[in-house]
Design an enzyme around this catalytic site. Sequence first.
Site, PDB file in Angstrom:
ATOM      1  N   SER A  43      33.255 -38.971 -30.011  1.00 39.56           N
ATOM      2  CA  SER A  43      33.087 -37.715 -30.728  1.00 39.56           C
ATOM      3  C   SER A  43      31.620 -37.313 -30.629  1.00 39.56           C
ATOM      4  O   SER A  43      30.723 -38.135 -30.844  1.00 39.56           O
ATOM      5  CB  SER A  43      33.508 -37.898 -32.192  1.00 39.56           C
ATOM      6  OG  SER A  43      33.420 -36.673 -32.871  1.00 39.56           O
ATOM      7  N   GLU A  44      31.370 -36.042 -30.301  1.00 34.49           N
ATOM      8  CA  GLU A  44      30.009 -35.574 -30.000  1.00 34.49           C
ATOM      9  C   GLU A  44      29.001 -35.915 -31.086  1.00 34.49           C
ATOM     10  O   GLU A  44      27.814 -36.074 -30.821  1.00 34.49           O
ATOM     11  CB  GLU A  44      29.963 -34.047 -29.821  1.00 34.49           C
ATOM     12  CG  GLU A  44      30.756 -33.504 -28.675  1.00 34.49           C
ATOM     13  CD  GLU A  44      32.127 -33.056 -29.119  1.00 34.49           C
ATOM     14  OE1 GLU A  44      32.938 -33.932 -29.484  1.00 34.49           O
ATOM     15  OE2 GLU A  44      32.376 -31.843 -29.098  1.00 34.49           O
ATOM     16  N   ASN A  45      29.480 -35.959 -32.332  1.00 31.65           N
ATOM     17  CA  ASN A  45      28.550 -36.199 -33.436  1.00 31.65           C
ATOM     18  C   ASN A  45      28.218 -37.667 -33.622  1.00 31.65           C
ATOM     19  O   ASN A  45      27.836 -38.080 -34.716  1.00 31.65           O
ATOM     20  CB  ASN A  45      29.081 -35.585 -34.743  1.00 31.65           C
ATOM     21  CG  ASN A  45      30.458 -36.077 -35.116  1.00 31.65           C
ATOM     22  OD1 ASN A  45      31.293 -36.302 -34.246  1.00 31.65           O
ATOM     23  ND2 ASN A  45      30.709 -36.234 -36.392  1.00 31.65           N
TER      24      ASN A  45
END
Lengths: 232, 232, 216, 216
Positions: free
Chosen positions: D51-53
């Site tokens: 997940s990008e975060n």
Amino acid sequence: MIDKRVASMAEAMAGIRDGATVLMAGFGDAGAPHALMDGLIEQGAKELTLVVNSAGRVHKAGEPTSGVARLIELGRVRKVITTFLRENSVAGRLVREGRMQAEVIPQGTLAERLRAAGSGVPAFFTPTGAGTLVAEGKEVREYNGRPCILELALPGDVALVEAWEADRWGNLIFRESGRNFNPIMAMAGQLTIVQAHHIRELGTLEPNRVVTPGIFVNRVLHLPVGDPKLPG
Amino acid sequence: MIDKRVASMAEAMAGIRDGATVLMAGFGDAGAPHALMDGLIEQGAKELTLVVNSAGRVHKAGEPTSGVARLIELGRVRKVITTFLRENSVAGRLVREGRMQAEVIPQGTLAERLRAAGSGVPAFFTPTGAGTLVAEGKEVREYNGRPCILELALPGDVALVEAWEADRWGNLIFRESGRNFNPIMAMAGQLTIVQAHHIRELGTLEPNRVVTPGIFVNRVLHLPVGDPKLPG
Amino acid sequence: MSEGFKPLGRAGMAARVAADIPAGWYVNLGIGIPTLAADFVPVEREVVLHSENGILGMGPAPASDNEVNPWLVNASTQRVTLRDGGSYVHHADSFAMVRGGHLDLCVLGGFQVAENGDLANWSQSATETGRQIGGAMDLAVGAKRVWVVMEHQTKDGQPRILRRCSYPLTAAGCVSRVYTNLAVLDVTPDGFKVIDMVPGLSLAELQARSEATLSS
Amino acid sequence: MSEGFKPLGRAGMAARVAADIPAGWYVNLGIGIPTLAADFVPVEREVVLHSENGILGMGPAPASDNEVNPWLVNASTQRVTLRDGGSYVHHADSFAMVRGGHLDLCVLGGFQVAENGDLANWSQSATETGRQIGGAMDLAVGAKRVWVVMEHQTKDGQPRILRRCSYPLTAAGCVSRVYTNLAVLDVTPDGFKVIDMVPGLSLAELQARSEATLSS
């Protein structure tokens, strides 16, 4: 099931080809993958480009060399990219005789070029080295009133890495100053091979403590090789 | 004795000037320095350039906005650099009316520009955005057979950061996905201000676990503000 | 001392530098005399020492064998300790501190310093094959201030305080102050300015040992 | 179904994508239908979700309120869990995984895909003020493979499988496969190749709903 553990040094070294660019981590003896370096010597690949903080040191006559210095001494290295070459007199001689190339670069530029390779940055500007011999042949551009030179990412075909703890996904945790180049070489290597002191059950490495997530790791060899030594 | 703790929000916000570039961390509600954003609203600085992952959302009529959206609504923002603008209809209107500028950029480019600013890299090439609207006006150069565009470092005069644990030296540890932009904005800010849930005695944060070393931090305000909320 | 003054030794130079480092600064001490300076910063004066190989908050050498941690070495590969508040990072993050302008001070050894602030400290010849750069160029360019510690002259009496460096540069215009065994010199827009000398030394005597013109 | 075939729903499309993701891959699932695909990857098939975060090894939504950790949200700011073997990084390190070519696969939603692999999925107008890009451009450029999941046509019957995209591009030439509610198409040097269709659908019927020429 993802299981990056390999059972033998031969398996760890499989597929490293002549002409490969090999990243070797470590600073002093801490975090240096000595066993994997020995494994590479045994494996036999030649015409290598080595990327390593120090080209190693040559000991007194009669004392065996090891690791990077041994690979160089054996004539297996076509080129070395490093920040310290002075203490390896054999390397200096090979360079003078035209039998090996050497690119001596600033340590921070080395680190940043590796991190760039792992991060999809093909090139970046830096003021380090501008106006010095390091800038020769490089594009210069001014930013914030200072000359900066263009440096290229430095990817490896292979990275040899040392870790204190690992799990079967290849997550890595390092010990104190043994961290050094290990995480960024792991990122920059196409094939990242790890020697780990301890193998932990999946899920027991605290997620906030993992420094190198397994995505950057291909093979893990369990090798509890003891403490680093002082240079001698 | 190094002690970066400040006793009040007024002290935390002291010296933020009109026209400042302010980096605001957070992704969703996790790791967003809401209290510091409220403090900045109270403090009064205007003509700000905000750098923030999302320009926030405008709630239904009658519901109060907060944080980034509130600053924008109050007309305190000259320009926003962000990756998500769509959910803030007020921001969209201000941009159409020419009362605010908006630079909408890729999230990875945002992260890399911040990290570059903190790391002394004034500019770098990336394939992200090449051949798209994002590339407009940017230098293009081919690396590894793909077009890449030149992106500039994105430093802030101020960074607003949220941490789970801090000590008086400003060492920071984050919670799970609350880490997000916090470490790289801390690096990129000239004046980095932290709201921390917990203040720990110096020496009790495990050295291998510290994510943001205190060198990147200027002020720490102790604010146990509770858990992040879901967007609503 | 027939000359009427006594040059500082290595420890004296290190102590002189240390006296000028204020509490709260983030500092990298280069290999050699700069490293010695750490011993002259009292523990209660909190100076945060950085080591290129990923240590922030480095402490002194282990006081006893019991304290030795072989995994904890400094940039000179000497065994060290970590202070309360110290932490570890990888090499790119460590040099982000250096190159990103986060260090208040770097103290480096030197071969030559010029009146325009140019530093030469890594090589004595452009054609040398056995080069080493280490972190010197990054530190010289990246730190907010660069101080150099070196003997005022070479062993055979050649000056190191020059109008222009003759050795290959480490970085251009980076040095703000020089500590030698004879004096402390600030690099100013008007050239070298003497701010301290060992007792008994005259400006004329110092000038005689320097190529660049000194002012006081 | 007078047409003799039944288009897939959102869950059906997600399941179809999930069936093609092998064990051991590192995968980012974009917002929307791609995110749903995670529910159709059996737990015993170890696929590592990014997940990008800053999450690697993301698990499903919490099974009960007791399991909820408000500090653990995915790129759509939904609450999620972490699998054994998962870890957290900051945003630059997270996008280093994306941009450095370390993800085996990214599955994205789309507005339009062209036969040359161009993707448009972030904006329907070059003059839009309320733009959002998020991580789409980074993912489209950085992942080793990009698969797109989308309805085969727009709500008003316009084709999305095109000779050239008319909307602003997310990235050029990045898509290798498209999953629609009607078919699975590979992007090849010779254009779109149909590798799967919903039962009862003919190639002629699929072609009628596409602008680009399809081969089988």
